[in-house]
Design an enzyme around this catalytic site. Structure first.
Site, PDB file in Angstrom:
ATOM      1  CG  ASP A  45      -2.336  54.881 -27.681  1.00  0.00           C
ATOM      2  OD1 ASP A  45      -2.465  54.405 -28.831  1.00  0.00           O
ATOM      3  OD2 ASP A  45      -2.508  56.078 -27.430  1.00  0.00           O
ATOM      4  CG  HIS A  46      -3.594  50.165 -31.579  1.00  0.00           C
ATOM      5  ND1 HIS A  46      -4.749  50.840 -31.291  1.00  0.00           N
ATOM      6  CD2 HIS A  46      -3.391  50.331 -32.902  1.00  0.00           C
ATOM      7  CE1 HIS A  46      -5.211  51.388 -32.392  1.00  0.00           C
ATOM      8  NE2 HIS A  46      -4.415  51.097 -33.387  1.00  0.00           N
ATOM      9  CG  HIS A  79      -4.595  56.536 -31.296  1.00  0.00           C
ATOM     10  ND1 HIS A  79      -4.254  55.574 -30.388  1.00  0.00           N
ATOM     11  CD2 HIS A  79      -5.762  56.123 -31.854  1.00  0.00           C
ATOM     12  CE1 HIS A  79      -5.186  54.629 -30.390  1.00  0.00           C
ATOM     13  NE2 HIS A  79      -6.107  54.946 -31.266  1.00  0.00           N
TER      14      HIS A  79
END
Ligand SMILES: NC(=O)c1ccc[n+]([C@@H]2O[C@H](COP(=O)([O-])OP(=O)(O)OC[C@H]3O[C@@H](n4cnc5c(N)ncnc54)[C@H](OP(=O)(O)O)[C@@H]3O)[C@@H](O)[C@H]2O)c1
Length: 528
Positions: free
Chosen positions: A205-206, A268
């Site tokens: 999950d960047h 996010h």
């Protein structure tokens, strides 16, 4: 919290990054990128690996095998990646660094639908072990469409590639979306586990790789003054906003399947909720941190499908104006159905059932085609219980009510203009006791002269180092899906009224119903 003070702070080593990765170089390894001809590889992955090379953080012999369906030679692949680094790289391409980096690049054609497609890959892996000393250490990056994740893991398992002998390692990084509801996420976890053990799986999950998100952990757990206030007693509510100014653009087909809840909230935003809300971990070990995040996610009160409409707001943008330019409605975007009801906006109220947060809601919102791009977390403190101040006089006669004094607000800006702002009340200069709010600002850009690495750089390096702290664990993903799936079920049972869709103009902050939703609680969304 002035910049001058922070200049001193900037000289101190950051304990989190020092402890987790700085100064550590991974063991030599090969990263196999499945989907190497795709957008993500070109825009993010290879430029991130190159930036690590330029910073001297890659091990000797480091190699990448690009695997895609398209037939091309290793030379063509190198040339394509060079162009990607020039176009998308954070650091400018230097020929000497590039030549060493490019030496480790190989390309193999691979079609998942072809039964013996991994033959060439086996040979190339063996060759790299022999010639570049990669010693059987491999990371498989799943950058293919999600429909192929389970089949690829299974194939790697049956080919013996997921299992390492002796002291070498085998890991996989899997991209989002991780499933499309709780059942599919569970099923995918089950299928990945047939070939890979949980400690080999890195779900990316960047957002977790962003410096500002990591700084949230430091802000909360390396500063003694905020933690005593970080609870229901002092915090009125929390607002988390992920605003995008872009529309669906070229991703209409994906967005029609996904929508804002799956695309942004499930991953996010739920990660941000977990980090803002979690208890202090006793150390920064991967399992300790992730245990605390999971505990928080488990405490999130489920929204029953029957309550989905009263606890959430859906929206879809119509045409409008952004930065002086006319932009089309969602339904006019490429690959979007002209009568689509897909949500491009979500707002919701989240209650957390534990001692720290009971009665202090978290309001979440995300949307496309907002007036600007911004991600921030706003912590709204409670008002002073009593105001001793009068109107424009210092006498106790005619005291101002406490609610005429704005409450303190702490804003953590994740992107852009990364930084932290604390809003306090101050006396305006002069003879009268006039109160105004002022901001104390910490700006990343001016406090630290060093440029932040891209999120993918941090995460790729952590995976090579075997540190999964900033990756989502199986139970984290499932808890986030449990919460979101109930809402999706409620929405499916009650589709939006076609006459009320679209319900917000591109270039606005979402539908009127979202402001009304907040007003019902006597609150309002922050203007960003
Ligand atoms: N792009 C982003 O910014 C972004 C952001 C977040 C997550 N992701 C995720 O990252 C993954 C890749 O996204 P992308 O945007 O790079 O997709 P993309 O541009 O469509 O590329 C897909 C890649 O997968 C390969 N591929 C497709 N089917 C295959 C098969 N049957 N066998 C072998 N290879 C196959 C394609 O090879 P050929 O082109 O050679 O056919 C191509 O290299 C997806 O899971 C996506 O959800 C992407």
């Amino acid at each position: 919290m002035t910049d001058t003070l922070l200049d001193d702070v900037a000289l101190q080593p950051n304990p989190l990054s020092e402890g987790l990765s700085q100064g550590r170089v991974p063991l030599p390894c090969v990263v196999v990128i499945f989907g190497a001809t795709g957008d993500l590889t070109q825009r993010k992955l290879v430029p991130a690996f190159y930036a690590l090379a330029a910073d001297g953080l890659l091990p000797p012999g480091f190699s990448i095998i690009g695997a895609g369906r398209t037939e091309q030679s290793t030379e063509d692949f190198r040339e394509g990646m060079r162009k990607s680094v020039e176009r998308f790289g954070r650091v400018p391409l230097r020929t000497d660094v590039w030549n060493v980096f490019a030496d480790g690049l190989r390309y193999c054609t691979y079609d998942l639908d072809h039964p013996d497609g991994l033959h060439a890959l086996h040979e190339t892996l063996d060759e790299l072990d022999r010639e570049r000393g990669t010693a059987g250490n491999r990371i498989f990056y799943f950058s293919i469409p999600p429909s192929g994740f389970a089949a690829l893991a299974e194939r790697l398992g049956t080919e013996g590639l997921s299992h390492a002998d002796g002291s070498s390692f085998r890991r996989m990084i899997v991209e989002k979306p991780f499933g499309h509801n709780l059942d599919s996420a569970r099923a995918l976890n089950g299928k990945l586990h047939v070939a890979f053990k949980e400690d080999q799986i890195y779900r990316i999950d960047h957002y977790l790789g962003k410096e500002t998100v990591q700084n949230l952990l430091v802000f909360r757990f390396a500063n003694g003054i905020f933690e005593p206030l970080w609870n229901r007693q002092y915090i009125d509510h929390v607002q988390i906003t992920v605003a995008e100014n872009l529309g669906a653009e070229g991703r209409g087909a994906y967005y029609e399947e996904s929508g804002a809840l799956r695309d942004i909230i499930q991953n996010h935003v739920m990660q941000l909720v977990a980090i803002v809300g979690m208890e202090a971990p006793s150390n920064f070990g991967a399992e300790t941190v992730r245990d605390e995040k999971v505990k928080l996610l488990r405490a999130v009160r489920p929204i029953h499908p029957d309550d989905a409409l009263s606890h959430t707001v859906r929206g879809q943008y119509g045409e409008g104006w952004i930065d002086g330019e006319r932009v089309p409605a969602y339904r006019q975007e490429h690959s979007v159905a002209p009568d689509s009801l897909r949500e491009t906006f979500v707002a919701m109220k989240v209650d957390i059932d534990n001692w720290r947060w009971a009665g202090t809601p978290f309001y979440l919102r995300t949307g496309k085609r907002f007036p600007k791009r911004a991600t921030e977390i706003a912590i709204q403190f409670r008002r002073v219980p009593h105001s001793p101040f009068g109107g424009n006089t210092a006498t106790p006669v005619g005291l101002l009510p406490a609610d005429s004094i704005d409450p303190n607000l702490l804003v953590l800006r994740i992107q852009p203009d990364e930084g932290i702002t604390l809003r306090i009340s101050a006396k305006t200069p002069g003879q009268s006791m006039t109160i105004r709010t002022v901001n104390m600002d910490f700006l990343y850009g001016s406090a630290f002269l060093k440029e932040s690495p891209e999120a993918y750089e941090r995460l790729l390096l952590d995976c090579m180092l075997g540190d999964p702290t900033l990756f989502a664990r199986e139970d984290e993903v499932e808890e986030a899906w449990r919460f979101c799936t109930a809402i999706l079920d409620g929405w499916r049972a009650h589709p939006p009224d076609p006459n009320d869709c679209p319900n917000y103009e591109a270039g606005s902050w979402g539908p009127q119903s979202s402001s009304d939703f907040m007003a019902r609680d006597g609150r309002q969304w922050r203007r960003l």
